[in-house]
Design a protein around this motif. Structure first.
Motif, PDB file in Angstrom:
ATOM      1  N   ALA A  15     -25.020   8.133   3.227  1.00 47.18           N
ATOM      2  CA  ALA A  15     -24.972   7.181   2.117  1.00 47.18           C
ATOM      3  C   ALA A  15     -23.923   7.940   1.035  1.00 47.18           C
ATOM      4  O   ALA A  15     -23.258   7.095   0.450  1.00 47.18           O
ATOM      5  CB  ALA A  15     -26.049   6.831   1.630  1.00 47.18           C
ATOM      6  N   VAL A  16     -24.144   8.896   0.857  1.00 43.72           N
ATOM      7  CA  VAL A  16     -23.381   9.915  -0.467  1.00 43.72           C
ATOM      8  C   VAL A  16     -22.152   9.954   0.277  1.00 43.72           C
ATOM      9  O   VAL A  16     -20.950   9.484  -0.542  1.00 43.72           O
ATOM     10  CB  VAL A  16     -24.129  11.145  -0.733  1.00 43.72           C
ATOM     11  N   ASP A  17     -21.875  10.227   1.300  1.00 46.62           N
ATOM     12  CA  ASP A  17     -20.551  10.664   2.061  1.00 46.62           C
ATOM     13  C   ASP A  17     -20.048   9.208   1.964  1.00 46.62           C
ATOM     14  O   ASP A  17     -18.592   9.267   1.602  1.00 46.62           O
ATOM     15  CB  ASP A  17     -20.509  11.233   3.538  1.00 46.62           C
ATOM     16  N   GLN A  18     -20.515   8.192   2.385  1.00 46.40           N
ATOM     17  CA  GLN A  18     -19.881   6.738   2.497  1.00 46.40           C
ATOM     18  C   GLN A  18     -19.177   6.385   0.873  1.00 46.40           C
ATOM     19  O   GLN A  18     -18.215   5.789   0.852  1.00 46.40           O
ATOM     20  CB  GLN A  18     -20.670   6.027   3.141  1.00 46.40           C
ATOM     21  N   ARG A  19     -20.399   6.637   0.314  1.00 44.09           N
ATOM     22  CA  ARG A  19     -19.938   6.309  -1.412  1.00 44.09           C
ATOM     23  C   ARG A  19     -18.708   7.111  -1.620  1.00 44.09           C
ATOM     24  O   ARG A  19     -17.883   6.590  -2.446  1.00 44.09           O
ATOM     25  CB  ARG A  19     -21.028   6.699  -2.132  1.00 44.09           C
ATOM     26  N   ARG A  20     -18.737   8.299  -1.550  1.00 42.92           N
ATOM     27  CA  ARG A  20     -17.832   9.042  -2.127  1.00 42.92           C
ATOM     28  C   ARG A  20     -16.310   8.908  -1.499  1.00 42.92           C
ATOM     29  O   ARG A  20     -15.451   8.686  -2.154  1.00 42.92           O
ATOM     30  CB  ARG A  20     -18.139  10.672  -1.676  1.00 42.92           C
ATOM     31  N   ILE A  21     -16.172   8.949  -0.226  1.00 46.71           N
ATOM     32  CA  ILE A  21     -15.029   8.344   0.650  1.00 46.71           C
ATOM     33  C   ILE A  21     -14.526   7.286   0.110  1.00 46.71           C
ATOM     34  O   ILE A  21     -13.329   6.933  -0.015  1.00 46.71           O
ATOM     35  CB  ILE A  21     -15.326   8.565   2.086  1.00 46.71           C
ATOM     36  N   GLY A  22     -15.358   6.146  -0.044  1.00 49.64           N
ATOM     37  CA  GLY A  22     -15.147   4.797  -0.281  1.00 49.64           C
ATOM     38  C   GLY A  22     -14.528   4.782  -1.732  1.00 49.64           C
ATOM     39  O   GLY A  22     -13.551   3.935  -2.120  1.00 49.64           O
ATOM     40  N   TYR A  23     -14.983   5.595  -2.433  1.00 49.63           N
ATOM     41  CA  TYR A  23     -14.356   5.706  -4.057  1.00 49.63           C
ATOM     42  C   TYR A  23     -13.286   6.159  -3.819  1.00 49.63           C
ATOM     43  O   TYR A  23     -12.299   5.631  -4.633  1.00 49.63           O
ATOM     44  CB  TYR A  23     -15.511   6.237  -4.843  1.00 49.63           C
ATOM     45  N   VAL A  24     -12.981   7.372  -3.171  1.00 48.13           N
ATOM     46  CA  VAL A  24     -11.804   8.147  -3.315  1.00 48.13           C
ATOM     47  C   VAL A  24     -10.492   7.072  -2.679  1.00 48.13           C
ATOM     48  O   VAL A  24      -9.434   6.954  -3.152  1.00 48.13           O
ATOM     49  CB  VAL A  24     -11.997   9.461  -2.484  1.00 48.13           C
ATOM     50  N   ALA A  25     -11.003   6.315  -1.401  1.00 46.21           N
ATOM     51  CA  ALA A  25     -10.160   5.688  -0.915  1.00 46.21           C
ATOM     52  C   ALA A  25      -9.530   4.183  -1.689  1.00 46.21           C
ATOM     53  O   ALA A  25      -8.551   3.950  -1.773  1.00 46.21           O
ATOM     54  CB  ALA A  25     -10.749   4.782   0.425  1.00 46.21           C
ATOM     55  N   ASP A  26     -10.645   3.847  -2.744  1.00 44.34           N
ATOM     56  CA  ASP A  26     -10.293   2.874  -3.435  1.00 44.34           C
ATOM     57  C   ASP A  26      -9.388   3.272  -4.514  1.00 44.34           C
ATOM     58  O   ASP A  26      -8.429   2.703  -4.917  1.00 44.34           O
ATOM     59  CB  ASP A  26     -11.661   2.241  -4.286  1.00 44.34           C
ATOM     60  N   LEU A  27      -9.318   4.517  -5.066  1.00 47.83           N
ATOM     61  CA  LEU A  27      -8.786   5.212  -5.881  1.00 47.83           C
ATOM     62  C   LEU A  27      -7.311   5.359  -5.450  1.00 47.83           C
ATOM     63  O   LEU A  27      -6.151   5.034  -6.180  1.00 47.83           O
ATOM     64  CB  LEU A  27      -9.243   6.258  -6.752  1.00 47.83           C
ATOM     65  N   LEU A  28      -7.355   5.847  -4.159  1.00 50.70           N
ATOM     66  CA  LEU A  28      -5.872   6.104  -3.627  1.00 50.70           C
ATOM     67  C   LEU A  28      -5.099   4.734  -3.402  1.00 50.70           C
ATOM     68  O   LEU A  28      -3.978   4.394  -3.646  1.00 50.70           O
ATOM     69  CB  LEU A  28      -6.059   6.668  -2.235  1.00 50.70           C
ATOM     70  N   GLN A  29      -5.962   3.667  -2.864  1.00 46.71           N
ATOM     71  CA  GLN A  29      -5.401   2.119  -2.883  1.00 46.71           C
ATOM     72  C   GLN A  29      -4.727   1.771  -4.273  1.00 46.71           C
ATOM     73  O   GLN A  29      -3.744   1.343  -4.390  1.00 46.71           O
ATOM     74  CB  GLN A  29      -6.548   1.279  -2.124  1.00 46.71           C
ATOM     75  N   ARG A  30      -5.597   1.709  -5.123  1.00 49.55           N
ATOM     76  CA  ARG A  30      -5.161   1.677  -6.430  1.00 49.55           C
ATOM     77  C   ARG A  30      -4.026   2.291  -6.857  1.00 49.55           C
ATOM     78  O   ARG A  30      -3.234   2.008  -7.869  1.00 49.55           O
ATOM     79  CB  ARG A  30      -6.150   1.673  -7.465  1.00 49.55           C
TER      80      ARG A  30
END
Length: 191
Positions: free
Chosen positions: A125-140
């Motif tokens: 769950a932590v890995d998914q949350r962290r990767i998802g957040y970084v991906a969101d920032l990269l997309q933005r």
């Protein structure tokens, strides 16, 4: 000797993480941690029902402090996404893990997760949350959806590996991650 009221549950959790980092999951034992804290084992039972309760609270604390708190801190800034990524690298490589065992804390949780279902579930769950957040920032920051996910995996995977290398003196954790992030951001048009 300190009394049961002197220590908080967070003090016990930090000491338990230091035990985990130094000796693995089998080192999370009430008596050994009490000795490390120079208190009686009775103080442990003031805060926790038993060792499995301590372990569950450790994992919840780790997920909150090492992920959710950092994300909230970064999101509170009004900086553009690329600046938030740099802030995230700084937060992920600062000294906040020192009371928990330092650079090896996340790696110790990863090792623990190999053998413990609750630790594995929390880690995933932590890995998914962290990767998802970084991906969101990269997309933005201008990455495509697929490019942002690949970039997030690369940056997060580098963090995991560089933590181990830095603990052995073989890498500059923050410097190497910042250089990787800058390379990713520089090449975002093609990703």
């Amino acid at each position: 000797m300190a009394t049961k009221h002197t220590l908080t549950s967070e003090d016990w959790i930090k000491a338990a993480f230091r035990a985990l980092t130094a000796g693995g999951a089998h080192a999370i034992r009430a008596e050994a941690i009490a000795r490390d804290l120079k208190v009686s084992k009775g103080s442990f039972y003031w805060h926790f029902k038993d060792v499995p309760d301590l372990k569950a609270q450790m994992l919840a604390h780790w997920a909150l402090e090492a992920t959710d708190t950092i994300i909230a801190e970064i999101e509170a800034s009004e900086e553009p996404a690329d600046v938030r990524l740099r802030l995230l690298v700084h937060a992920a490589t600062d000294d906040r893990s020192l009371p928990y065992g330092g650079l090896l804390t996340d790696g110790a949780v990863r090792e623990w997760a190999r053998f413990d279902p609750l630790a594995a579930e929390t880690l995933k769950a932590v890995d998914q949350r962290r990767i998802g957040y970084v991906a969101d920032l990269l997309q933005r920051s201008g990455f495509s959806a697929s490019g942002s996910r690949s970039g997030a995996n690369a940056l997060y995977g580098a963090l995991i590996g560089l933590e181990a290398l830095a603990a052995s003196g073989l890498a500059d954790l923050r410097g190497d991650l910042i250089r990787l992030l800058e390379a990713l951001l520089h090449n975002r048009e093609g990703v």
